[in-house]
Design a protein around this motif. Structure first.
Motif, mmCIF file in Angstrom:
data_model
loop_
_atom_site.group_PDB
_atom_site.id
_atom_site.type_symbol
_atom_site.label_atom_id
_atom_site.label_comp_id
_atom_site.label_asym_id
_atom_site.label_seq_id
_atom_site.Cartn_x
_atom_site.Cartn_y
_atom_site.Cartn_z
ATOM 1 N N ARG A 144 -12.791 -177.470 -69.972
ATOM 2 C CA ARG A 144 -13.336 -176.127 -69.767
ATOM 3 C C ARG A 144 -12.799 -175.553 -68.467
ATOM 4 N NH1 ARG A 144 -19.643 -174.456 -68.787
ATOM 5 N NH2 ARG A 144 -19.301 -175.748 -66.946
ATOM 6 N N PHE A 145 -12.344 -174.307 -68.534
ATOM 7 C CA PHE A 145 -11.937 -173.598 -67.320
ATOM 8 C C PHE A 145 -12.675 -172.270 -67.273
ATOM 9 C CE2 PHE A 145 -8.912 -172.791 -70.666
ATOM 10 C CZ PHE A 145 -8.606 -171.438 -70.593
ATOM 11 N N CYS A 146 -13.211 -171.962 -66.091
ATOM 12 C CA CYS A 146 -14.092 -170.810 -65.929
ATOM 13 C C CYS A 146 -13.597 -169.914 -64.800
ATOM 14 C CB CYS A 146 -15.518 -171.254 -65.612
ATOM 15 S SG CYS A 146 -16.286 -172.276 -66.891
ATOM 16 N N PHE A 147 -13.868 -168.631 -64.960
ATOM 17 C CA PHE A 147 -13.593 -167.623 -63.940
ATOM 18 C C PHE A 147 -14.924 -166.971 -63.566
ATOM 19 C CE2 PHE A 147 -9.837 -167.993 -66.581
ATOM 20 C CZ PHE A 147 -8.846 -168.196 -65.640
ATOM 21 N N SER A 148 -15.189 -166.916 -62.276
ATOM 22 C CA SER A 148 -16.482 -166.421 -61.805
ATOM 23 C C SER A 148 -16.286 -165.238 -60.866
ATOM 24 C CB SER A 148 -17.256 -167.537 -61.080
ATOM 25 O OG SER A 148 -18.435 -167.032 -60.511
ATOM 26 N N ASN A 149 -17.114 -164.214 -61.096
ATOM 27 C CA ASN A 149 -17.167 -163.049 -60.214
ATOM 28 C C ASN A 149 -18.593 -162.866 -59.699
ATOM 29 O OD1 ASN A 149 -16.064 -160.774 -58.907
ATOM 30 N ND2 ASN A 149 -16.672 -159.418 -60.575
ATOM 31 N N GLU A 150 -19.310 -163.990 -59.571
ATOM 32 C CA GLU A 150 -20.715 -163.942 -59.179
ATOM 33 C C GLU A 150 -20.897 -163.540 -57.719
ATOM 34 O OE1 GLU A 150 -22.635 -167.268 -62.174
ATOM 35 O OE2 GLU A 150 -21.664 -167.953 -60.329
ATOM 36 N N PHE A 151 -19.865 -163.670 -56.915
ATOM 37 C CA PHE A 151 -19.983 -163.285 -55.508
ATOM 38 C C PHE A 151 -19.883 -161.774 -55.313
ATOM 39 C CE2 PHE A 151 -15.527 -164.127 -56.407
ATOM 40 C CZ PHE A 151 -14.889 -163.017 -55.890
ATOM 41 N N SER A 152 -19.468 -161.043 -56.342
ATOM 42 C CA SER A 152 -19.319 -159.594 -56.239
ATOM 43 C C SER A 152 -20.535 -158.908 -56.839
ATOM 44 C CB SER A 152 -18.048 -159.138 -56.952
ATOM 45 O OG SER A 152 -17.898 -157.740 -56.867
ATOM 46 N N THR A 153 -21.010 -157.868 -56.163
ATOM 47 C CA THR A 153 -22.216 -157.171 -56.616
ATOM 48 C C THR A 153 -21.930 -155.881 -57.370
ATOM 49 O OG1 THR A 153 -22.379 -156.087 -54.454
ATOM 50 C CG2 THR A 153 -23.620 -158.128 -54.769
ATOM 51 N N PHE A 154 -20.718 -155.335 -57.247
ATOM 52 C CA PHE A 154 -20.441 -154.069 -57.923
ATOM 53 C C PHE A 154 -19.007 -153.940 -58.411
ATOM 54 C CE2 PHE A 154 -19.763 -153.578 -53.388
ATOM 55 C CZ PHE A 154 -18.527 -152.991 -53.312
ATOM 56 N N SER A 155 -18.122 -154.865 -58.122
ATOM 57 C CA SER A 155 -16.702 -154.742 -58.491
ATOM 58 C C SER A 155 -16.421 -155.495 -59.782
ATOM 59 C CB SER A 155 -15.801 -155.281 -57.374
ATOM 60 O OG SER A 155 -15.943 -154.522 -56.200
ATOM 61 N N HIS A 156 -15.956 -154.769 -60.787
ATOM 62 C CA HIS A 156 -15.466 -155.385 -62.012
ATOM 63 C C HIS A 156 -14.024 -155.833 -61.788
ATOM 64 C CE1 HIS A 156 -18.605 -153.889 -65.040
ATOM 65 N NE2 HIS A 156 -19.072 -153.625 -63.828
ATOM 66 N N LYS A 157 -13.657 -156.947 -62.415
ATOM 67 C CA LYS A 157 -12.311 -157.484 -62.279
ATOM 68 C C LYS A 157 -11.637 -157.544 -63.649
ATOM 69 C CE LYS A 157 -13.335 -158.380 -57.959
ATOM 70 N NZ LYS A 157 -13.613 -159.741 -57.486
ATOM 71 N N THR A 158 -10.335 -157.404 -63.641
ATOM 72 C CA THR A 158 -9.516 -157.642 -64.828
ATOM 73 C C THR A 158 -8.621 -158.839 -64.540
ATOM 74 O OG1 THR A 158 -9.513 -155.286 -65.391
ATOM 75 C CG2 THR A 158 -7.867 -156.666 -66.451
ATOM 76 N N VAL A 159 -8.776 -159.896 -65.337
ATOM 77 C CA VAL A 159 -8.116 -161.175 -65.070
ATOM 78 C C VAL A 159 -7.156 -161.496 -66.208
ATOM 79 C CG1 VAL A 159 -8.461 -163.625 -64.569
ATOM 80 C CG2 VAL A 159 -10.170 -161.952 -63.836
ATOM 81 N N TYR A 160 -5.981 -161.985 -65.844
ATOM 82 C CA TYR A 160 -4.993 -162.462 -66.806
ATOM 83 C C TYR A 160 -4.813 -163.961 -66.612
ATOM 84 C CZ TYR A 160 -0.313 -163.821 -68.340
ATOM 85 O OH TYR A 160 0.747 -164.493 -68.893
ATOM 86 N N PHE A 161 -4.735 -164.712 -67.734
ATOM 87 C CA PHE A 161 -4.420 -166.135 -67.618
ATOM 88 C C PHE A 161 -3.509 -166.566 -68.767
ATOM 89 C CE2 PHE A 161 -8.098 -166.418 -70.477
ATOM 90 C CZ PHE A 161 -7.686 -167.404 -71.375
ATOM 91 N N ASP A 162 -2.759 -167.622 -68.492
ATOM 92 C CA ASP A 162 -1.856 -168.233 -69.472
ATOM 93 C C ASP A 162 -2.126 -169.729 -69.464
ATOM 94 O OD1 ASP A 162 0.121 -168.874 -71.239
ATOM 95 O OD2 ASP A 162 1.782 -168.561 -69.847
ATOM 96 N N PHE A 163 -2.626 -170.248 -70.586
ATOM 97 C CA PHE A 163 -2.993 -171.664 -70.691
ATOM 98 C C PHE A 163 -2.065 -172.327 -71.703
ATOM 99 C CE2 PHE A 163 -5.558 -175.207 -72.326
ATOM 100 C CZ PHE A 163 -5.922 -175.825 -71.141
ATOM 101 N N GLN A 164 -1.330 -173.347 -71.270
ATOM 102 C CA GLN A 164 -0.362 -174.035 -72.118
ATOM 103 C C GLN A 164 -0.680 -175.519 -72.158
ATOM 104 O OE1 GLN A 164 3.644 -173.183 -70.898
ATOM 105 N NE2 GLN A 164 3.500 -171.017 -71.432
ATOM 106 N N VAL A 165 -0.564 -176.089 -73.355
ATOM 107 C CA VAL A 165 -0.838 -177.507 -73.572
ATOM 108 C C VAL A 165 0.410 -178.169 -74.129
ATOM 109 C CG1 VAL A 165 -2.273 -179.196 -74.771
ATOM 110 C CG2 VAL A 165 -3.259 -177.023 -74.030
#
Length: 221
Positions: free
Chosen positions: A103-124
């Motif tokens: 499991r891999f997670c991305f957290s924006n819990e430290f931000s109170t009002f900023s939305h983020k757009t995240v890109y990731f590439d996961f290869q196996v």
């Protein structure tokens, strides 16, 4: 009689060899995604991986706030094998020690009002060789095989460059739109302030030139 040019025949043979190699190649298991991460939120993804298999995770924050995000990766036993806080981009490669769901997670819990757009590439897994038995060959590659390998490496570079420039373009577009909205709001505010100041000056000047007539009051005895 029409003779075919040697370079044209070689080009056709090269295209046929490339087509055969593409049909033989086994694609990597990969996932590429761009998603929105709201403020005070966390988004997790899961992938089942066999033991002894290498996987890699590349991610980058495209828009939002200070362009940072928390990221961590857990193995099937719940052990954290990777953790970074407030990163704009990073890469992580790991060879699994146990079979199971990672499991891999991305957290924006430290931000109170900023939305983020995240890109990731996961290869196996590892990329299969472009030529059969390429690692065990004792003879040198032919000119056509060398050309195929060169073209394959060049195409990989092109794909990586396109991904990089696509992310940069999305990031720059978001910044330009944010700057445009700020300039628009500032212009509207300046326009309103200009009208208020102009109207106040007109009233002030009008008061200077307005004749004030004295009021005569009759005194009755």
């Amino acid at each position: 009689m029409v003779h075919e040019a040697p370079h044209a025949s070689s080009f056709q043979m090269l295209l046929q060899l490339l087509l055969l190699l593409l049909l033989r190649a086994e694609p990597l298991r990969s996932a590429e995604l761009t998603f929105e991460l709201p403020d005070n939120a966390k988004q997790c993804f899961h992938e089942e991986v066999e033991q002894g298999v290498k996987f890699s995770l590349d991610y980058q924050v495209i828009t939002g706030g200070h362009y940072d995000v928390d990221c961590y990766v857990e193995d099937p036993r719940g052990n954290v094998i990777y953790r970074e806080t407030k990163k704009q981009y990073d890469s992580f490669t790991y060879k699994t020690e146990a079979k199971g769901v990672y499991r891999f997670c991305f957290s924006n819990e430290f931000s109170t009002f900023s939305h983020k757009t995240v890109y990731f590439d996961f290869q196996v897994g590892d990329e299969p060789p472009i030529l059969p038995d390429m690692g065990n060959r004792v003879t040198a590659l032919t000119q056509m095989e060398s050309a195929c390998v060169t073209i394959h490496e060049a195409l990989k570079t092109v794909i990586d460059s396109q991904t990089h420039y696509r992310l940069r373009e999305a990031q720059d577009r978001a910044r330009a739109e944010d700057l445009n909205s700020r300039v628009s709001y500032w212009s509207v505010g300046e326009t309103i302030a200009l009208f208020v100041v102009s109207f106040s000056q007109v009233l002030l000047l009008k008061s200077f030139f307005t004749e004030k007539r004295p009021v005569n009051r009759a005194v009755h005895s």
